[in-house]
Write a protein that holds these residues in place. Structure first.
Motif, PDB file in Angstrom:
ATOM      1  N   THR A 178       0.809  -1.271  -0.022  1.00 33.30           N
ATOM      2  CA  THR A 178       0.099  -0.009   0.073  1.00 33.30           C
ATOM      3  C   THR A 178       0.745   1.382   0.178  1.00 33.30           C
ATOM      4  OG1 THR A 178      -0.070   0.048   2.620  1.00 33.30           O
ATOM      5  CG2 THR A 178      -1.774  -1.214   1.157  1.00 33.30           C
ATOM      6  N   LYS A 179       0.338   2.469  -0.573  1.00 32.60           N
ATOM      7  CA  LYS A 179       1.148   3.609  -0.408  1.00 32.60           C
ATOM      8  C   LYS A 179       1.078   4.116   0.911  1.00 32.60           C
ATOM      9  CE  LYS A 179      -0.264   4.516  -5.204  1.00 32.60           C
ATOM     10  NZ  LYS A 179      -0.918   5.600  -6.147  1.00 32.60           N
ATOM     11  N   GLU A 188      -6.071   8.999  -2.021  1.00 31.97           N
ATOM     12  CA  GLU A 188      -5.139   8.230  -3.148  1.00 31.97           C
ATOM     13  C   GLU A 188      -4.848   6.819  -2.902  1.00 31.97           C
ATOM     14  OE1 GLU A 188      -0.956   8.605  -5.525  1.00 31.97           O
ATOM     15  OE2 GLU A 188      -1.536  10.116  -3.881  1.00 31.97           O
ATOM     16  N   GLU A 215      -8.032   4.976  -4.402  1.00 37.84           N
ATOM     17  CA  GLU A 215      -8.480   5.170  -5.692  1.00 37.84           C
ATOM     18  C   GLU A 215      -8.400   4.070  -6.617  1.00 37.84           C
ATOM     19  OE1 GLU A 215      -6.307   8.455  -7.148  1.00 37.84           O
ATOM     20  OE2 GLU A 215      -7.767  10.144  -6.484  1.00 37.84           O
ATOM     21  N   GLN A 216      -9.068   3.668  -7.598  1.00 36.92           N
ATOM     22  CA  GLN A 216      -9.023   2.373  -8.563  1.00 36.92           C
ATOM     23  C   GLN A 216      -7.807   2.919  -9.395  1.00 36.92           C
ATOM     24  OE1 GLN A 216     -10.838  -0.456  -9.140  1.00 36.92           O
ATOM     25  NE2 GLN A 216     -11.619   0.149  -6.945  1.00 36.92           N
ATOM     26  N   PRO A 217      -7.020   1.648  -9.525  1.00 33.09           N
ATOM     27  CA  PRO A 217      -5.859   2.020 -10.539  1.00 33.09           C
ATOM     28  C   PRO A 217      -6.489   2.405 -11.793  1.00 33.09           C
ATOM     29  CG  PRO A 217      -6.123  -0.470 -10.048  1.00 33.09           C
ATOM     30  CD  PRO A 217      -7.203   0.396  -9.250  1.00 33.09           C
ATOM     31  N   LYS A 218      -5.461   3.246 -12.737  1.00 36.56           N
ATOM     32  CA  LYS A 218      -5.758   3.902 -13.622  1.00 36.56           C
ATOM     33  C   LYS A 218      -4.919   3.306 -14.941  1.00 36.56           C
ATOM     34  CE  LYS A 218      -7.898   7.926 -12.219  1.00 36.56           C
ATOM     35  NZ  LYS A 218      -7.305   8.237 -10.589  1.00 36.56           N
ATOM     36  N   GLU A 275      -5.822  -5.046 -12.388  1.00 40.31           N
ATOM     37  CA  GLU A 275      -5.063  -4.359 -11.434  1.00 40.31           C
ATOM     38  C   GLU A 275      -4.214  -3.176 -11.710  1.00 40.31           C
ATOM     39  OE1 GLU A 275      -2.851  -7.389  -9.565  1.00 40.31           O
ATOM     40  OE2 GLU A 275      -4.799  -8.270  -8.479  1.00 40.31           O
ATOM     41  N   SER A 276      -4.012  -3.063 -13.013  1.00 42.73           N
ATOM     42  CA  SER A 276      -3.280  -2.456 -13.826  1.00 42.73           C
ATOM     43  C   SER A 276      -3.861  -0.974 -14.434  1.00 42.73           C
ATOM     44  CB  SER A 276      -2.445  -2.707 -14.968  1.00 42.73           C
ATOM     45  OG  SER A 276      -1.520  -3.874 -14.612  1.00 42.73           O
ATOM     46  N   GLY A 277      -5.340  -1.113 -14.087  1.00 37.21           N
ATOM     47  CA  GLY A 277      -6.332  -0.003 -14.274  1.00 37.21           C
ATOM     48  C   GLY A 277      -7.146  -0.148 -15.587  1.00 37.21           C
TER      49      GLY A 277
END
Length: 132
Positions: free
Chosen positions: A2-3, A21, A24-27, A127-129
Motif C-alpha cells: 500500500t501507498k 489516493e 482510488e481505483q488503478p488507472k 489491477e493495472s487500471g
C-alpha cells in the motif's frame, strides 16, 4: 504494497487532512492499448490465413497485422484445460484443470477451480487500471 498515508491526523477532524489516493481505483497509463482476447473454439489455428493456413480470414488478417499475436501456445486435448492455460499463462495441472471441469475429481491438480495464485489475464489487467 500500500501507498503511505499522505494526509494529516490531528485531534480535531477540522484540523486533519484526508488522503484518498491509496483507495482510488488503478488507472491504465496514458495511451495504453486496447486489449482484445479472441478464442476460436474447435478451429485448427494453423488453418487460418494469418498463420500460414489456406482459410481466408480477412478480419483476422487485419487484426493480426495491426496487433500482437502469440505463436507459442501449448494446447491440451481438452477445452477447459486449454482455456485455463490461455487465461493464466500457466500449465493446466497448476490451474487445477487436469481434465475438463465437469469431470473434476477433487484432487489439487484436477479440482476444476483455478487457484488464487494463478491470476488470469483479466485480473492482471484490472489491477493495472484496465476495465471493460
Amino acid at each position: 504494497m500500500t501507498k503511505p498515508f499522505q494526509g494529516v491526523v490531528n485531534l480535531d477532524i477540522r484540523d486533519s487532512k484526508p488522503d484518498w489516493e491509496p483507495y482510488e481505483q488503478p488507472k491504465a497509463p496514458e495511451g495504453a492499448p486496447n486489449v482484445l482476447f479472441i478464442v476460436w473454439d474447435d478451429v485448427g489455428f494453423a488453418a487460418m490465413e494469418p498463420w500460414g493456413g489456406l482459410i481466408e480470414t480477412p478480419t483476422m488478417n487485419r487484426l493480426a497485422q495491426r496487433g500482437l499475436t502469440y505463436t507459442n501456445m501449448h494446447t491440451t486435448a481438452l477445452c477447459s484445460p486449454t482455456r485455463s492455460c490461455l487465461m493464466t499463462g500457466r500449465n493446466h495441472t497448476t490451474n487445477g484443470m487436469a481434465c475438463i471441469s465437469e469431470a473434476a475429481i477433487g484432487f489439487p491438480n484436477a479440482n476444476g477451480h483455478i487457484p488464487f495464485e494463478c491470476a488470469t489475464v483479466a485480473e492482471v489487467l484490472n489491477e493495472s487500471g484496465f476495465n471493460t
